[in-house]
Motif scaffolding. Structure first.
Motif, PDB file in Angstrom:
ATOM      1  N   THR A  95       8.917  16.101 -27.645  1.00  0.00           N
ATOM      2  CA  THR A  95       8.839  15.820 -26.340  1.00  0.00           C
ATOM      3  C   THR A  95       7.972  15.069 -25.932  1.00  0.00           C
ATOM      4  N   ASN A  96       6.857  15.982 -25.392  1.00  0.00           N
ATOM      5  CA  ASN A  96       5.160  14.602 -25.023  1.00  0.00           C
ATOM      6  C   ASN A  96       5.307  13.251 -25.147  1.00  0.00           C
ATOM      7  N   ARG A  97       6.316  12.698 -26.394  1.00  0.00           N
ATOM      8  CA  ARG A  97       5.924  11.856 -26.509  1.00  0.00           C
ATOM      9  C   ARG A  97       6.960  10.809 -25.587  1.00  0.00           C
ATOM     10  N   PHE A  98       8.216  11.314 -25.545  1.00  0.00           N
ATOM     11  CA  PHE A  98       9.287  11.511 -25.242  1.00  0.00           C
ATOM     12  C   PHE A  98       8.829  10.791 -23.112  1.00  0.00           C
ATOM     13  N   PHE A  99       8.336  11.973 -22.703  1.00  0.00           N
ATOM     14  CA  PHE A  99       8.041  12.115 -21.472  1.00  0.00           C
ATOM     15  C   PHE A  99       6.955  10.387 -21.040  1.00  0.00           C
ATOM     16  N   LEU A 100       6.184   9.937 -22.123  1.00  0.00           N
ATOM     17  CA  LEU A 100       5.345   8.934 -22.492  1.00  0.00           C
ATOM     18  C   LEU A 100       5.897   8.085 -21.531  1.00  0.00           C
ATOM     19  N   HIS A 101       7.168   7.784 -22.797  1.00  0.00           N
ATOM     20  CA  HIS A 101       7.862   6.514 -22.901  1.00  0.00           C
ATOM     21  C   HIS A 101       9.035   6.447 -21.689  1.00  0.00           C
ATOM     22  N   GLN A 102       9.190   7.994 -21.061  1.00  0.00           N
ATOM     23  CA  GLN A 102      10.574   7.564 -20.445  1.00  0.00           C
ATOM     24  C   GLN A 102      11.040   6.780 -19.303  1.00  0.00           C
ATOM     25  N   ALA A 103       9.834   6.304 -18.490  1.00  0.00           N
ATOM     26  CA  ALA A 103       9.463   5.522 -17.798  1.00  0.00           C
ATOM     27  C   ALA A 103      10.325   3.538 -18.248  1.00  0.00           C
ATOM     28  N   GLN A 104       9.376   3.405 -19.156  1.00  0.00           N
ATOM     29  CA  GLN A 104       9.793   2.334 -19.936  1.00  0.00           C
ATOM     30  C   GLN A 104      11.295   2.028 -20.507  1.00  0.00           C
ATOM     31  N   ILE A 105      12.143   3.384 -20.445  1.00  0.00           N
ATOM     32  CA  ILE A 105      13.470   3.085 -21.220  1.00  0.00           C
ATOM     33  C   ILE A 105      14.594   3.065 -19.933  1.00  0.00           C
ATOM     34  N   GLU A 106      14.134   4.261 -18.615  1.00  0.00           N
ATOM     35  CA  GLU A 106      14.638   4.339 -18.244  1.00  0.00           C
ATOM     36  C   GLU A 106      14.250   2.301 -17.032  1.00  0.00           C
ATOM     37  N   ASP A 107      13.356   1.817 -16.643  1.00  0.00           N
ATOM     38  CA  ASP A 107      13.300   0.685 -16.723  1.00  0.00           C
ATOM     39  C   ASP A 107      14.166  -0.366 -17.435  1.00  0.00           C
ATOM     40  N   TYR A 108      13.817  -0.313 -19.181  1.00  0.00           N
ATOM     41  CA  TYR A 108      15.128  -1.801 -19.693  1.00  0.00           C
ATOM     42  C   TYR A 108      16.246  -1.780 -19.030  1.00  0.00           C
ATOM     43  N   PHE A 109      16.898  -0.016 -19.342  1.00  0.00           N
ATOM     44  CA  PHE A 109      18.647  -0.011 -18.979  1.00  0.00           C
ATOM     45  C   PHE A 109      18.982   0.600 -17.582  1.00  0.00           C
ATOM     46  N   LYS A 110      17.748   0.300 -16.414  1.00  0.00           N
ATOM     47  CA  LYS A 110      18.261   0.751 -15.211  1.00  0.00           C
ATOM     48  C   LYS A 110      19.017   2.144 -14.182  1.00  0.00           C
ATOM     49  N   ILE A 111      18.938   3.135 -15.942  1.00  0.00           N
ATOM     50  CA  ILE A 111      19.274   3.925 -14.988  1.00  0.00           C
ATOM     51  C   ILE A 111      17.584   5.147 -14.604  1.00  0.00           C
ATOM     52  N   ILE A 225      15.588   9.974 -43.319  1.00  0.00           N
ATOM     53  CA  ILE A 225      15.133  11.407 -42.247  1.00  0.00           C
ATOM     54  C   ILE A 225      14.950  10.427 -40.495  1.00  0.00           C
ATOM     55  N   THR A 226      16.558  11.034 -39.464  1.00  0.00           N
ATOM     56  CA  THR A 226      15.702  10.901 -38.050  1.00  0.00           C
ATOM     57  C   THR A 226      15.841  11.909 -36.959  1.00  0.00           C
ATOM     58  N   LEU A 227      15.427  11.686 -35.980  1.00  0.00           N
ATOM     59  CA  LEU A 227      15.176  12.825 -35.020  1.00  0.00           C
ATOM     60  C   LEU A 227      16.368  11.779 -33.766  1.00  0.00           C
ATOM     61  N   VAL A 228      17.793  12.413 -33.437  1.00  0.00           N
ATOM     62  CA  VAL A 228      18.500  11.979 -32.372  1.00  0.00           C
ATOM     63  C   VAL A 228      18.773  12.636 -31.773  1.00  0.00           C
ATOM     64  N   GLN A 229      18.589  11.797 -30.213  1.00  0.00           N
ATOM     65  CA  GLN A 229      19.035  12.317 -29.224  1.00  0.00           C
ATOM     66  C   GLN A 229      20.008  12.201 -28.673  1.00  0.00           C
ATOM     67  N   TRP A 230      21.039  12.126 -28.029  1.00  0.00           N
ATOM     68  CA  TRP A 230      21.804  11.908 -26.427  1.00  0.00           C
ATOM     69  C   TRP A 230      21.687  12.020 -25.067  1.00  0.00           C
ATOM     70  N   HIS A 231      21.468  11.138 -23.699  1.00  0.00           N
ATOM     71  CA  HIS A 231      21.364  10.921 -23.131  1.00  0.00           C
ATOM     72  C   HIS A 231      21.545  11.071 -21.814  1.00  0.00           C
ATOM     73  N   ASN A 232      22.578  11.743 -20.951  1.00  0.00           N
ATOM     74  CA  ASN A 232      23.111  11.395 -19.324  1.00  0.00           C
ATOM     75  C   ASN A 232      21.655  10.728 -18.687  1.00  0.00           C
ATOM     76  N   ALA A 233      22.628  10.366 -17.806  1.00  0.00           N
ATOM     77  CA  ALA A 233      22.183   8.858 -16.697  1.00  0.00           C
ATOM     78  C   ALA A 233      22.431   9.057 -15.438  1.00  0.00           C
ATOM     79  N   ILE A 234      22.015   8.499 -14.521  1.00  0.00           N
ATOM     80  CA  ILE A 234      22.698   8.051 -13.462  1.00  0.00           C
ATOM     81  C   ILE A 234      22.124   6.530 -13.947  1.00  0.00           C
ATOM     82  N   ILE A 235      23.139   5.375 -13.183  1.00  0.00           N
ATOM     83  CA  ILE A 235      23.525   4.261 -13.599  1.00  0.00           C
ATOM     84  C   ILE A 235      22.559   3.917 -11.845  1.00  0.00           C
ATOM     85  N   ASN A 236      21.882   3.284 -12.071  1.00  0.00           N
ATOM     86  CA  ASN A 236      21.264   2.025 -11.100  1.00  0.00           C
ATOM     87  C   ASN A 236      22.264   0.876 -10.182  1.00  0.00           C
TER      88      ASN A 236
END
Length: 236
Positions: A95-111, A225-236
């Motif tokens: 979770t802590n690592r995901f927060f570090l990369h969240q802005a990168q993900i949001e910017d890449y997909f514009k969400i 072995i994988t750690l998988v998640q699905w995320h909802n988002a607001i599309i910008n």
């Protein structure tokens, strides 16, 4: 083929379908998906793999079907996977690592990411696989021909897959042969299907819609072995 990024094309028939959840990243990117390397260190991945191996509390993965109502069932002709819960220590780390990369993900997909599912730990052993599927839609067929998609999980906008074992010719507790993630309708300039060979510590991020329909190829040897998640988002 229809070009959707600098290096990736999609099957032409997708553009003729009325895909309700259609969303694609910037077409000037090199790739329509994002790979975050070193999301976790090799040592951190190995610790998670060891914990999974010691854990005998798992469930057989279910599949979703559409037959007038949404059903969940186990069908090892479609999917053969074990599901574990992530230990609290490693959930906090993830979770802590995901927060570090969240802005990168949001910017890449514009969400803007909103809510996320629980983290699933997926284990694919020898002969395990997951057939072709879309993360947010069911595939509709007529006379064995794909004719469209119908959304069944609109809350899934973004899929994330963190690999903790690597695709490698030499198998061990932390490697496997086979088990590539294949994007069924995405191709390179030569018409080859896009195939991801997992590397431990890397996270693959892609849109959950039918353009990114994919499958996990059969594991020949080892443990995937994988750690998988699905995320909802607001599309910008």
């Amino acid at each position: 083929m229809t070009q959707i990024s600098n290096h990736v094309y999609c099957a032409d028939f997708l553009t003729s379908f009325d895909i309700k959840t259609k969303l694609l990243p910037n077409p000037y990117y090199d790739y329509p998906f994002l790979i975050i390397e070193n999301f976790l260190s090799i040592n951190e991945c190995n610790e998670i793999n060891k914990k999974v191996k010691e854990d005998d509390d798992f469930q057989k993965a279910q599949i979703k079907t559409l037959d007038s109502v949404l059903l969940s069932e186990t069908n090892e002709e479609i999917r053969k996977t074990n599901i574990y819960s992530l230990d609290e220590k490693y959930l906090e780390l993830y979770t802590n690592r995901f927060f570090l990369h969240q802005a990168q993900i949001e910017d890449y997909f514009k969400i803007a990411l909103t809510t996320s599912t629980s983290v699933q730990v997926l284990e694919y052993l020898k002969n395990s696989f997951y057939s072709m599927h879309s993360d947010d839609s069911s595939m509709l067929y007529k006379d064995d021909e794909l004719v469209g998609f119908i959304p069944v999980a609109k809350q899934r906008k973004i899929s994330t897959v963190l690999f903790t074992t690597s695709n490698d010719e030499n198998t061990s507790d932390n490697t496997f042969i086979g088990g590539e993630l294949l994007f069924n309708f995405l191709y390179d300039v030569n018409g080859n299907e896009i195939k991801i060979k997992p590397k431990a510590g890397s996270m693959l991020v892609f849109l959950s819609n039918p353009y990114f329909t994919h499958e996990v190829l059969k594991v020949i040897e080892g443990r995937r072995i994988t750690l998988v998640q699905w995320h909802n988002a607001i599309i910008n």
